[in-house]
Design an enzyme around this catalytic site. Sequence first.
Site, PDB file in Angstrom:
ATOM      1  N   ASP A 135      31.641  11.875   3.690  1.00  0.00           N
ATOM      2  CA  ASP A 135      31.071  10.653   3.127  1.00  0.00           C
ATOM      3  C   ASP A 135      32.158   9.597   2.906  1.00  0.00           C
ATOM      4  OD1 ASP A 135      29.017   9.113   2.114  1.00  0.00           O
ATOM      5  OD2 ASP A 135      28.234  10.706   0.834  1.00  0.00           O
ATOM      6  N   ASP A 146      21.393   4.810   3.311  1.00  0.00           N
ATOM      7  CA  ASP A 146      20.560   6.019   3.197  1.00  0.00           C
ATOM      8  C   ASP A 146      19.080   5.790   3.524  1.00  0.00           C
ATOM      9  OD1 ASP A 146      22.906   7.066   2.320  1.00  0.00           O
ATOM     10  OD2 ASP A 146      22.077   7.919   0.478  1.00  0.00           O
TER      11      ASP A 146
END
Length: 367
Positions: free
Chosen positions: A166, A221
């Site tokens: 990430d 997302d």
Amino acid sequence: MVNPNTPALGSCRLISALLSVLVLALVAAALPRATPAQATPAAAATPPMGWNSWNKFGCNVSDKLIREIADAVVSTGMKDAGYRFVNIDDCWQVSRAADGAIIVDPERFPNGMKPLADYVHSKGLKFGVYTDAGRMTCEKRPGSYEHEVQDIQTYASWGVDYVKIDWCYAEGLEPPVQYAKFRDAIAQSGRPIVFSICNWGVKAPWTWGPRTGNLWRTTGDISDHYDRMSVIGFSQDGLEKFAGPGHWNDPDMLELGNGGMKHDEYLTHMSLWAILAAPLLAGNDIRSMSDETKSILMNPEVIAIDQDAKGVQGHRVWDEGPLEIWVKPLADGSQAVGLFNRGESPLPVTLDFNKIGAPSSAKLRDL
Ligand code: GAL
């Protein structure tokens, strides 16, 4: 659904279809044979398929959950359908030891990661974990910044097959530079770990991702809402030139079966991801999924489109108002065609074989 009055295949040039949802059709035709898919040494010759904990469980991960999911991947038929990775997302790590070694949450993973990886492997599945290239993960667990090599070595010693990395708390860092450190560490480890870059499209990862990882997120997302899923999915047009065997655009994990979309909307989600040659990481509780969810997630012909060996990401060839036609060329010379209606009401759409380079005589199959 294809209009039943359409003359059977053979002489038809145009096919009219009345759509309320996507119809995925396969035009198998006398097209010239495509060049065979390029052989690749990469660990992701076709888009990775599996399951990831985040979309359904967030931080609520544990040894027990992962073992039960691994069991369910086998018992539900997901494994046979091609889903292989069982990936733990954020929140499995709590701190670092004095020597910098990452410490696994002792309450949620009392056996540590190696026995869990062994269990997943014993089911014929592959095991994945998550970290962050910055100083902390998005949930404020320790990030891998300045521990890149050490962490990859640790993962390799556990038997990790997939790592998602990430980009939270990475202020001032350069994505291509930081992610290349993990690529080199993976190479040094000698383990063929699939490398998933998750920096939400920051600094155009499709331009440096192919020489760095196996897949890279192209957007922020996804969520379990039609609007979000469709904005992400339909915005992938134009990125197809960057994808291919071993290196894939990643429009994020599946929300199928999480309950926030209608049947037709989940059909669109799966069909679009297949046309996009997107990684297929299920994000639902597969221990208790409905037959309806199973039938969409495990449709073998739709999965075959996604996993086609030619490895070409589909693109939009036509749009008008809410209607869009997308095409994905396949290894056997046929084409997958997605007829999408992004509007609220049924509309007719016409597929002109000329526009997709198909001959006037072709076989059509609704998948
Ligand atoms: C986000 C990422 C999600 C999930 C989450 C975990 O940045 O895009 O897929 O991994 O972090 O905190």
